[in-house]
Enzyme design. Structure first.
Site, PDB file in Angstrom:
ATOM      1  N   HIS A  85       0.876  -1.224  -0.006  1.00  0.00           N
ATOM      2  CA  HIS A  85       0.084   0.025   0.073  1.00  0.00           C
ATOM      3  C   HIS A  85       0.793   1.488  -0.041  1.00  0.00           C
ATOM      4  O   HIS A  85       1.397   1.752   1.013  1.00  0.00           O
ATOM      5  CB  HIS A  85      -1.088   0.056   1.190  1.00  0.00           C
ATOM      6  N   HIS A  88      -2.341   7.235  -0.735  1.00  0.00           N
ATOM      7  CA  HIS A  88      -3.546   7.676   0.071  1.00  0.00           C
ATOM      8  C   HIS A  88      -2.932   8.583   1.268  1.00  0.00           C
ATOM      9  O   HIS A  88      -3.614   8.890   2.280  1.00  0.00           O
ATOM     10  CB  HIS A  88      -4.528   6.899   0.538  1.00  0.00           C
ATOM     11  N   TYR A  90      -0.410   7.666   3.209  1.00  0.00           N
ATOM     12  CA  TYR A  90       0.233   6.611   4.240  1.00  0.00           C
ATOM     13  C   TYR A  90       1.878   6.682   3.904  1.00  0.00           C
ATOM     14  O   TYR A  90       2.287   7.450   3.258  1.00  0.00           O
ATOM     15  CB  TYR A  90      -0.244   5.363   4.296  1.00  0.00           C
TER      16      TYR A  90
END
Length: 203
Positions: A85, A88, A90
């Site tokens: 991931h 977004h 992060y």
């Protein structure tokens, strides 16, 4: 769970991620690490940055090693690949984005230099799982802090951002867009973010 998915003919990847500064104040395992107040408006950029601190070289090395360890464990457990991931707002994405990466050392700089952390994570994971275990990378233009944010404002910048990740070992890109049907670079074509990602990387 993996066996049940395989029994139905499915494939399964765990998504590995680090939230970075998106953590509540006082959260374990280390309550002293800065975070944000969960009651604050996440879409107001200054509310998500005023309490953060830069990672040390030791912090970075520990996190890179943890990604590699998690990828190796995923393979041992029988998963069919892993997804990172990197979107977004992060941790990995916070290195990519110029608004959150204000570093003046070897982990900051222009768009190419800001890929370094993500690239080292991918390289470490690739080294841990070998050449044939698929690695997917989720990325986004938008951030939780700013839905209008853009890492890449042109296809050329997009290629600069994503090519080092391909070279490091990414097999698949998961392009995350809030309005996925809209053109990523509307002035050039109606092609979506996923389309442009495939075009510039071949993945």
């Amino acid at each position: 769970v993996i066996d049940a998915v395989h029994a139905e003919g499915g494939k399964m990847f765990p998504q590995l991620w680090h939230t970075g500064s998106f953590r509540q104040i006082g959260m374990h395992p280390d309550p002293s690490v800065p975070g944000f107040d969960a009651s604050e408006n996440l879409n107001t950029f200054e509310h998500t940055t005023h309490q953060t601190k830069a990672m040390t070289e030791a912090d970075i090395a520990d996190v890179v090693a943890a990604y590699a360890k998690a990828a190796a464990a995923s393979k041992v457990l029988g998963f069919d690949g892993v997804e990172i991931h990197g979107a977004h707002g992060y941790l990995i994405d916070s290195f990519f984005w110029n608004e959150t990466n204000r570093r003046t050392d070897g982990w900051g700089g222009d768009i190419a230099q800001r890929t370094r952390f993500g690239v080292e994570v991918v390289q470490a994971m690739r080294g841990a799982v070998g050449p044939d275990f698929p690695i997917s990378f989720r990325w986004s233009q938008f951030k939780q802090q700013d839905y209008r944010a853009k890492l890449a404002r042109t296809p050329e910048e997009l290629e600069t951002l994503l090519t080092p990740l391909v070279d490091a070992g990414v097999d698949i890109f998961h392009a995350s867009a809030r309005r996925y049907w809209e053109g990523a670079f509307k002035e050039l074509s109606p092609m979506t973010l996923a389309g442009w990602t495939k075009k510039v990387t071949g993945k």
